[in-house]
Design a protein around this motif. Structure first.
Motif, PDB file in Angstrom:
ATOM      1  N   GLN A  16     -11.908  10.838 -19.699  1.00  0.00           N
ATOM      2  CA  GLN A  16     -10.911  10.419 -19.094  1.00  0.00           C
ATOM      3  C   GLN A  16      -9.465  11.075 -19.239  1.00  0.00           C
ATOM      4  O   GLN A  16      -8.707  11.685 -18.616  1.00  0.00           O
ATOM      5  N   SER A  51      -9.404  14.935 -18.435  1.00  0.00           N
ATOM      6  CA  SER A  51      -9.054  15.056 -17.078  1.00  0.00           C
ATOM      7  C   SER A  51      -7.639  14.786 -16.806  1.00  0.00           C
ATOM      8  O   SER A  51      -6.857  15.606 -15.989  1.00  0.00           O
ATOM      9  N   GLU A 108      -7.200  16.908 -11.268  1.00  0.00           N
ATOM     10  CA  GLU A 108      -8.082  16.406 -12.516  1.00  0.00           C
ATOM     11  C   GLU A 108      -9.316  17.152 -12.514  1.00  0.00           C
ATOM     12  O   GLU A 108      -9.783  18.033 -11.564  1.00  0.00           O
ATOM     13  N   LEU A 109     -10.187  16.936 -13.449  1.00  0.00           N
ATOM     14  CA  LEU A 109     -11.411  17.553 -13.626  1.00  0.00           C
ATOM     15  C   LEU A 109     -12.447  16.757 -12.678  1.00  0.00           C
ATOM     16  O   LEU A 109     -12.383  15.666 -12.794  1.00  0.00           O
ATOM     17  N   ASP A 110     -13.438  17.572 -11.964  1.00  0.00           N
ATOM     18  CA  ASP A 110     -14.659  16.992 -11.348  1.00  0.00           C
ATOM     19  C   ASP A 110     -15.583  16.746 -12.048  1.00  0.00           C
ATOM     20  O   ASP A 110     -15.710  17.105 -13.409  1.00  0.00           O
ATOM     21  N   GLN A 169     -17.259  19.737 -13.725  1.00  0.00           N
ATOM     22  CA  GLN A 169     -16.684  20.436 -14.784  1.00  0.00           C
ATOM     23  C   GLN A 169     -16.561  19.624 -16.218  1.00  0.00           C
ATOM     24  O   GLN A 169     -16.845  20.153 -17.283  1.00  0.00           O
ATOM     25  N   LEU A 170     -16.577  18.312 -15.830  1.00  0.00           N
ATOM     26  CA  LEU A 170     -16.705  17.536 -17.042  1.00  0.00           C
ATOM     27  C   LEU A 170     -18.136  17.499 -17.705  1.00  0.00           C
ATOM     28  O   LEU A 170     -18.399  17.414 -18.661  1.00  0.00           O
TER      29      LEU A 170
END
Length: 778
Positions: free
Chosen positions: A513, A516, A526-528, A531-532
């Motif tokens: 979290q 992101s 933010e990161l999707d 990507q995470l």
């Protein structure tokens, strides 16, 4: 409900994100007034089809013309929006590029949907029942205010009753003498006076009970404000400091604190009026009610003390002006600013509050007990008066604060503060545990003031969130990692400055979290999940947790790599990242899986896994002998992107083979034509043919060239990104030193080193293409 109407119901933090979408691209006013019409058009098709784009553009002009005529017919030219002016501005901006309008609106509408999808998650961060709680508190506070006004009216009625009784007692004899039966009349008057006095006593008892009940209700509200709402706001602020898009407005809290303070002050004033009535009219019931009045006064005083001592807050945490997205990281000798606000905004308090004084590490136990704990002080003694600033807030803002380290006089102390492990008599293991690293050492700033008002004296303090003090810009990234880690582990009101003596691990959900949020703060996106997922594979240990020692080790840590990418986005790739054109975090193995099924010329943008300062590459698929092959260009670094933007590098990229040149990049993954994706970002649309100028030299143009690429090998899964060539590390270290010494010189585009196809005619067939080249001739 129209999409735009749903956006209008979001909190201020999310609405700011929507507003940023339209800055410098499209009129937010047009989006607002034409929301229904805009959302009905097929802007996705118009973005890729020029005829549809032209049709939509003309339809938009006609609709604005129709709205203008309607406002003229209804005689509402001055009341409503200026549709004719909107039409003229659209024609001026998009007459020659109607497809650009379509791309902008297509992108904005998609981003709006993402923000709406994010809304429940963000508003859940604020507080699941935040709106309901606010409404309940509003009702309670309004009820207290109304009850106080009613009691005030009743005490005024008591004053009238006392005056009537006093008048009767002073004038009854003269009235009775005018009548027969003096004794009978006297008895009647005395009986009437006793009844009036009894009624006054009963009324006074009721009023006192009402005052006590109001204070009981006020006590519940004060407890809610100081023990629930204020800590909740502080926690939201702490999350906002590390990038969370939550609302940190103080308007509600200030309103509640101020009204409740006014209510309690009003109660004390009404008690004073009751006491004055007792003294003025020599009330016989004064002694019997005195104890009750004293008890109410003490109750009111304790509540007011609790409220006022908690009313000072740090509205804006300490932040350096050159690092606005990284508050709580301070550098010695560099100015920073901080703002405090007093929430109980009563006019009387302003005159009674003493100037606010900042104190560094006040009452910090670690400063006395932790070996080698550094001591700092402000470079100048600074106090600020809490003054009313628009829109009427009671604020003190410190704009030019700076710190210096306070050195101990003795040599041993000095050595201990720098390297306790080397101090005589201190075992290395003990010192390492007792003293965290410089970027792990947490401090606080307290702001203190006093208030004396109507027999009340309060010592008031507000504390900053835990912060880190560094002495070099090279330490900022590691310090920020400490701030993030500390913030994720903190609870409301907790300030464990010894956290990094033995730092607890984080769950991946916690870290994902906050990571992101970093990309949201820097690149508005933010990161999707994909990507995470890649980051998770690199960071999470086999036990399913993220350990501090791995996340932010001094050399080769995942965080330093991620921070380099954040800096790359901030300086060179904000638009591309915000628009979702950079896949970014994708491994080479997954890159091949994604690209091989695609048509030739499909490419994607990914961050380098082997460059800790941040670099970006593109990989594309080509077919030879019926087999797909994936190629990757050598990553572009920040220095190279200073000379030419990434969209221009992609647009002008040249692949040479046996005398033939071509651009192999045709479609951004999954199948977006290169011009559809990047045309709006192009700055250099043509590479002119070299010509001979008057000075005899052949002209040249910077471009990006590769020769005969081969598919890149996939590294082992367990190999981490810090396996970098020695030359690269050495170059990076040298550059860091030079950046600290001569930042302006190194940022100059003129200092870039460009390779040239003329200077290097025989190029080896490597796994990567050359990063940047130029055509030169003599």
């Amino acid at each position: 409900m129209a999409q735009w109407q749903a956006l209008l119901q979001l909190d201020s933090g999310l609405q700011r994100q929507v507003s940023q979408l339209y800055e410098g691209t499209f009129s937010r006013e047009i989006r607002h007034y034409l929301c229904h019409w805009i959302e009905k058009q097929n802007w996705d098709l118009a973005a890729v089809d020029v005829n549809t784009a032209i049709s939509c553009f003309h339809a938009l002009q006609e609709y604005l013309e129709e709205l203008w005529k309607r406002s003229v017919q209804e005689n509402k030219i001055l009341q409503g929006p200026n549709f004719l002016n909107m039409k003229d501005s659209l024609v001026k901006q998009f007459q020659n590029e109607p497809q650009n309008l379509a791309r902008i609106l297509s992108h904005c509408l998609k981003e709006e949907k993402k923000i709406l999808a994010l809304a429940p998650k963000v508003q859940g961060c604020n507080n699941p029942g935040m709106e309901q709680n606010s409404a309940e508190l509003d009702n309670k506070v309004s009820g207290l205010k109304q009850q106080t006004l009613e009691v005030k009216d009743e005490i005024k009625t008591l004053e009238d009753l006392y005056e009537q009784l006093d008048l009767i007692q002073k004038t009854w004899q003269s009235r009775v003498q005018q009548c027969n039966g003096l004794n009978q009349s006297r008895a009647a008057v005395e009986e009437d006076c006793l009844k009036r006095a009894s009624f006054i006593t009963q009324t006074k008892q009721i009023v006192l009970q009402q005052l006590y009940d109001i204070l009981n209700h006020a006590s519940q509200v004060v407890t809610t404000l100081t023990d629930v709402e204020l800590p909740t706001w502080k926690h939201r602020q702490q999350m906002a400091c590390i990038g969370s898009p939550v609302d940190t407005s103080l308007d509600h809290l200030q309103k509640w604190f101020t009204i409740v303070a006014e209510v309690i002050v009003g109660i004390r004033e009404q008690l004073q009026k009751l006491q004055e009535q007792n003294n003025k009219y020599n009330c016989t019931d004064a002694s019997s009610l005195a104890a009750t009045m004293v008890e109410i006064e003490k109750f009111a005083l304790s509540l007011l003390t609790k409220l006022l001592t908690n009313a000072l807050v740090v509205e804006k945490q300490p932040v350096m002006q050159n690092l606005p997205q990284r508050p709580l990281v301070l550098k010695t000798g560099v100015g920073f600013k901080v703002k405090v606000r007093y929430l109980a905004n009563h006019p009387e308090f302003k005159r009674r509050l003493k100037p606010v004084k900042p104190v560094f590490d006040k009452d910090v136990e670690e400063a006395k007990t932790v070996t080698g704990f550094r001591h700092f002080e402000f470079e100048r003694d600074d106090k600020k008066v809490l003054d009313v600033e628009p829109p009427g807030d009671l604020i003190a803002e410190f704009r030019n604060m700076s710190l210096k380290e306070r050195r101990e006089k003795s040599k041993a102390s000095c050595e201990g503060s720098v390297s306790p492990a080397g101090a005589p008599g201190v075992p290395a293991s003990t010192a390492a545990k007792s003293r965290p690293g410089v970027t792990e050492e947490l401090h606080i700033i307290k702001f203190v003031t006093e208030l004396e008002y109507a027999g009340l004296k309060c010592n008031i303090e507000a504390s900053s969130l835990p912060l880190v003090v560094v002495s070099s810009t090279a330490q900022v990234a590691s310090a920020w990692a400490s701030i993030m880690w500390c913030s994720m582990l903190s609870t409301s009101g907790s300030k464990n400055l010894s956290l990094f003596v033995d730092p607890p691990p984080l769950t991946w959900e916690q870290l994902a979290q906050v990571l992101s949020w970093q990309f949201l703060s820097v690149g508005q996106r933010e990161l999707d999940e994909d990507q995470l997922s890649m980051l998770r594979d690199k960071i999470v240990d086999p036990d399913g947790l993220v350990h501090w020692s791995k996340f932010s080790s001094k050399n080769g840590s995942p965080w330093i790599w991620i921070d380099g990418i954040l800096d790359l986005i901030k300086k060179h790739l904000v638009d591309l990242w915000r628009d979702g054109y950079i896949m970014g975090f994708v491994s080479r193995e997954r890159t091949e899986l994604l690209l091989k099924p695609k048509k030739p010329g499909t490419f994607l943008l990914r961050f380098s896994e082997t460059n800790k300062d941040g670099a970006i590459s593109f990989s594309w698929v080509d077919h030879s002998n019926g087999e797909p092959h994936v190629h990757a260009v050598q990553p572009y670094r920040k220095k190279e992107l200073l000379s030419m933007s990434l969209p221009d590098l992609i647009y002008h990229y040249i692949l040479t083979h046996q005398g033939e040149t071509r651009n192999p990049l045709l479609y951004l993954y999954p199948d977006i034509h290169i011009d559809t994706a990047f045309r709006r970002y192009y700055k250099i649309l043509e590479v002119p043919i070299p010509n001979v100028s008057t000075d005899g030299y052949v002209g040249r143009k910077n471009t990006s060239v590769s020769i005969i690429p081969t598919p890149p090998p996939s590294p082992p899964t367990e190999t981490f990104m810090m396996d970098i060539d020695t030359d690269v590390d050495t170059c990076t270290d040298h550059r860091q030193v030079m950046e600290d010494l001569f930042p302006d010189l190194l940022d100059s585009p003129g200092q870039d080193v460009l390779t040239s196809t003329h200077l290097y005619p025989q190029l080896p067939q490597d796994n990567f293409a050359l990063p940047l080249g130029s055509f030169e001739g003599l």
